[in-house]
Design a protein around this motif. Structure first.
Motif, PDB file in Angstrom:
ATOM      1  N   VAL A  28     -55.748   4.671   5.938  1.00 22.27           N
ATOM      2  CA  VAL A  28     -55.851   4.938   7.284  1.00 22.27           C
ATOM      3  C   VAL A  28     -56.700   6.380   7.803  1.00 22.27           C
ATOM      4  CG1 VAL A  28     -54.603   5.671   9.314  1.00 22.27           C
ATOM      5  CG2 VAL A  28     -53.446   3.931   7.697  1.00 22.27           C
ATOM      6  N   LEU A  29     -57.641   6.216   8.655  1.00 24.04           N
ATOM      7  CA  LEU A  29     -58.552   7.450   9.248  1.00 24.04           C
ATOM      8  C   LEU A  29     -57.855   8.448   9.794  1.00 24.04           C
ATOM      9  CD1 LEU A  29     -61.589   8.155   9.350  1.00 24.04           C
ATOM     10  CD2 LEU A  29     -61.333   7.495  11.722  1.00 24.04           C
ATOM     11  N   ALA A  30     -57.788   9.417   9.169  1.00 22.98           N
ATOM     12  CA  ALA A  30     -57.155  10.703   9.999  1.00 22.98           C
ATOM     13  C   ALA A  30     -58.245  11.584  10.257  1.00 22.98           C
ATOM     14  CB  ALA A  30     -56.017  11.371   8.881  1.00 22.98           C
ATOM     15  N   ALA A  31     -57.923  12.641  11.415  1.00 20.25           N
ATOM     16  CA  ALA A  31     -59.142  13.356  12.078  1.00 20.25           C
ATOM     17  C   ALA A  31     -58.358  14.604  12.254  1.00 20.25           C
ATOM     18  CB  ALA A  31     -59.803  12.669  13.476  1.00 20.25           C
ATOM     19  N   GLN A  32     -59.263  15.635  11.672  1.00 12.97           N
ATOM     20  CA  GLN A  32     -58.845  17.121  11.910  1.00 12.97           C
ATOM     21  C   GLN A  32     -59.464  17.509  12.955  1.00 12.97           C
ATOM     22  OE1 GLN A  32     -60.269  19.955   8.754  1.00 12.97           O
ATOM     23  NE2 GLN A  32     -57.819  20.743   8.796  1.00 12.97           N
ATOM     24  N   ARG A  33     -58.606  18.317  14.044  1.00 12.90           N
ATOM     25  CA  ARG A  33     -58.974  18.842  15.174  1.00 12.90           C
ATOM     26  C   ARG A  33     -59.809  20.198  14.807  1.00 12.90           C
ATOM     27  NH1 ARG A  33     -56.668  17.192  19.498  1.00 12.90           N
ATOM     28  NH2 ARG A  33     -56.871  18.983  20.653  1.00 12.90           N
ATOM     29  N   ALA A  34     -60.866  20.343  15.500  1.00 13.93           N
ATOM     30  CA  ALA A  34     -61.880  21.743  15.491  1.00 13.93           C
ATOM     31  C   ALA A  34     -60.980  22.820  15.821  1.00 13.93           C
ATOM     32  CB  ALA A  34     -63.136  21.558  16.169  1.00 13.93           C
ATOM     33  N   GLU A  35     -61.461  23.932  15.250  1.00  9.74           N
ATOM     34  CA  GLU A  35     -60.800  25.227  15.548  1.00  9.74           C
ATOM     35  C   GLU A  35     -61.112  25.610  16.987  1.00  9.74           C
ATOM     36  OE1 GLU A  35     -63.569  24.784  13.333  1.00  9.74           O
ATOM     37  OE2 GLU A  35     -62.850  25.888  11.448  1.00  9.74           O
ATOM     38  N   SER A  36     -61.950  25.062  17.718  1.00 14.77           N
ATOM     39  CA  SER A  36     -62.068  25.220  19.367  1.00 14.77           C
ATOM     40  C   SER A  36     -61.210  24.295  20.110  1.00 14.77           C
ATOM     41  CB  SER A  36     -63.351  25.003  19.572  1.00 14.77           C
ATOM     42  OG  SER A  36     -63.905  23.770  19.346  1.00 14.77           O
ATOM     43  N   MET A  37     -60.556  23.358  19.410  1.00 15.56           N
ATOM     44  CA  MET A  37     -59.666  22.401  20.316  1.00 15.56           C
ATOM     45  C   MET A  37     -58.045  22.948  20.245  1.00 15.56           C
ATOM     46  SD  MET A  37     -61.091  18.949  18.407  1.00 15.56           S
ATOM     47  CE  MET A  37     -60.408  17.635  19.652  1.00 15.56           C
ATOM     48  N   SER A  38     -57.289  22.739  21.554  1.00 18.41           N
ATOM     49  CA  SER A  38     -55.959  22.847  21.429  1.00 18.41           C
ATOM     50  C   SER A  38     -55.446  22.277  20.019  1.00 18.41           C
ATOM     51  CB  SER A  38     -55.435  22.342  22.498  1.00 18.41           C
ATOM     52  OG  SER A  38     -55.254  21.041  22.518  1.00 18.41           O
ATOM     53  N   LEU A  39     -54.313  22.782  19.628  1.00 22.05           N
ATOM     54  CA  LEU A  39     -53.690  22.442  18.138  1.00 22.05           C
ATOM     55  C   LEU A  39     -54.847  22.544  16.879  1.00 22.05           C
ATOM     56  CD1 LEU A  39     -51.554  19.439  19.678  1.00 22.05           C
ATOM     57  CD2 LEU A  39     -50.874  21.929  19.473  1.00 22.05           C
ATOM     58  N   PRO A  40     -55.584  23.458  16.910  1.00 21.16           N
ATOM     59  CA  PRO A  40     -56.620  23.736  15.970  1.00 21.16           C
ATOM     60  C   PRO A  40     -56.360  23.315  14.282  1.00 21.16           C
ATOM     61  CG  PRO A  40     -55.941  25.962  16.737  1.00 21.16           C
ATOM     62  CD  PRO A  40     -55.251  25.019  17.563  1.00 21.16           C
ATOM     63  N   LEU A  41     -56.995  22.530  14.082  1.00 24.19           N
ATOM     64  CA  LEU A  41     -57.155  21.958  12.639  1.00 24.19           C
ATOM     65  C   LEU A  41     -55.618  21.254  12.021  1.00 24.19           C
ATOM     66  CD1 LEU A  41     -57.925  25.211  10.817  1.00 24.19           C
ATOM     67  CD2 LEU A  41     -59.595  23.700  11.542  1.00 24.19           C
ATOM     68  N   LYS A  42     -55.060  20.963  13.332  1.00 30.45           N
ATOM     69  CA  LYS A  42     -54.228  19.705  13.002  1.00 30.45           C
ATOM     70  C   LYS A  42     -54.735  18.404  12.774  1.00 30.45           C
ATOM     71  CE  LYS A  42     -50.168  22.242  13.817  1.00 30.45           C
ATOM     72  NZ  LYS A  42     -49.139  22.290  12.902  1.00 30.45           N
ATOM     73  N   TRP A  43     -54.018  17.627  12.137  1.00 31.42           N
ATOM     74  CA  TRP A  43     -54.599  16.190  11.824  1.00 31.42           C
ATOM     75  C   TRP A  43     -53.891  15.262  13.060  1.00 31.42           C
ATOM     76  CZ3 TRP A  43     -58.206  14.967   8.457  1.00 31.42           C
ATOM     77  CH2 TRP A  43     -58.705  16.139   7.408  1.00 31.42           C
ATOM     78  N   GLU A  44     -54.773  14.300  13.371  1.00 32.30           N
ATOM     79  CA  GLU A  44     -54.344  13.318  14.373  1.00 32.30           C
ATOM     80  C   GLU A  44     -54.959  12.036  14.046  1.00 32.30           C
ATOM     81  OE1 GLU A  44     -55.875  14.885  17.974  1.00 32.30           O
ATOM     82  OE2 GLU A  44     -57.779  14.648  17.668  1.00 32.30           O
ATOM     83  N   PHE A  45     -54.416  11.130  14.895  1.00 33.38           N
ATOM     84  CA  PHE A  45     -55.152   9.825  15.141  1.00 33.38           C
ATOM     85  C   PHE A  45     -56.215  10.012  16.009  1.00 33.38           C
ATOM     86  CE2 PHE A  45     -50.914   8.688  13.416  1.00 33.38           C
ATOM     87  CZ  PHE A  45     -51.306   8.103  12.161  1.00 33.38           C
ATOM     88  N   PRO A  46     -57.485   9.585  15.783  1.00 35.21           N
ATOM     89  CA  PRO A  46     -58.484   9.860  16.749  1.00 35.21           C
ATOM     90  C   PRO A  46     -58.212   8.816  18.228  1.00 35.21           C
ATOM     91  CG  PRO A  46     -59.260   8.398  15.020  1.00 35.21           C
ATOM     92  CD  PRO A  46     -58.145   8.932  14.777  1.00 35.21           C
ATOM     93  N   GLY A  47     -58.826   9.373  19.211  1.00 34.44           N
ATOM     94  CA  GLY A  47     -58.322   8.791  20.698  1.00 34.44           C
ATOM     95  C   GLY A  47     -58.850   9.738  21.868  1.00 34.44           C
ATOM     96  N   GLY A  48     -58.161   9.648  22.818  1.00 35.01           N
ATOM     97  CA  GLY A  48     -58.337  10.683  23.782  1.00 35.01           C
ATOM     98  C   GLY A  48     -57.752  10.209  25.057  1.00 35.01           C
ATOM     99  N   LYS A  49     -57.899  10.790  26.222  1.00 38.13           N
ATOM    100  CA  LYS A  49     -57.016  11.052  27.521  1.00 38.13           C
ATOM    101  C   LYS A  49     -57.521   9.635  28.257  1.00 38.13           C
ATOM    102  CE  LYS A  49     -56.664  15.775  28.092  1.00 38.13           C
ATOM    103  NZ  LYS A  49     -57.479  16.887  28.384  1.00 38.13           N
TER     104      LYS A  49
END
Length: 137
Positions: free
Chosen positions: A18-39
């Motif tokens: 399964v694809l896991a995406a790591q949030r960038a340092e500049s995003m909220s919840l920096p460096l946390k892993w998530e499933f990609p997507g959006g608002k």
């Protein structure tokens, strides 16, 4: 009252991973892993949102195979409802427009990543989904 956001997210499967995406340092919840997507935009369907967001964030299309139950999570400053979909890759090749990194992980490896808290219930529902698929096989 907390801001409430609705988000569509993709559990993209490939060859048992399964694809896991790591949030960038500049995003909220920096460096946390998530499933990609959006608002999800006003008047936008969750599936349409997922297709749009994955083209924007990763440069790929997906084939949606199943919708998992939505899950709610409340952070200190906002509340979120995640609408997860089990998918496979369609057209395009992955490029990172927003995330720091991606990893293809087996379901067994998934709990070892530092996931955004809101993804916890999504993981639980995904593991239930996998067990149901094996029971029906």
């Amino acid at each position: 009252m907390k801001k409430k956001i609705e988000v569509a997210c993709a559990i993209i499967e490939r060859e048992g991973r399964v694809l896991a995406a790591q949030r960038a340092e500049s995003m909220s919840l920096p460096l946390k892993w998530e499933f990609p997507g959006g608002k999800i935009e006003p008047l936008e369907d969750a599936r349409d949102c997922l297709h749009r967001e994955l083209r924007e964030e990763l440069g790929v299309g997906v084939h949606i195979h199943a919708a998992l139950p939505p899950s709610d999570w409340s952070y200190a400053d906002f509340a979120i409802t995640l609408h997860p979909f089990v998918c496979t890759l369609g057209e395009g090749s992955i490029h990172l427009a927003e995330h720091k990194a991606i990893r293809w992980v087996s379901p067994e490896e998934m709990p070892s990543l530092d996931w955004a808290a809101a993804d916890g219930p999504v993981l639980e529902n995904y593991f239930r989904y996998l067990k149901q698929g094996q029971a029906g096989a």
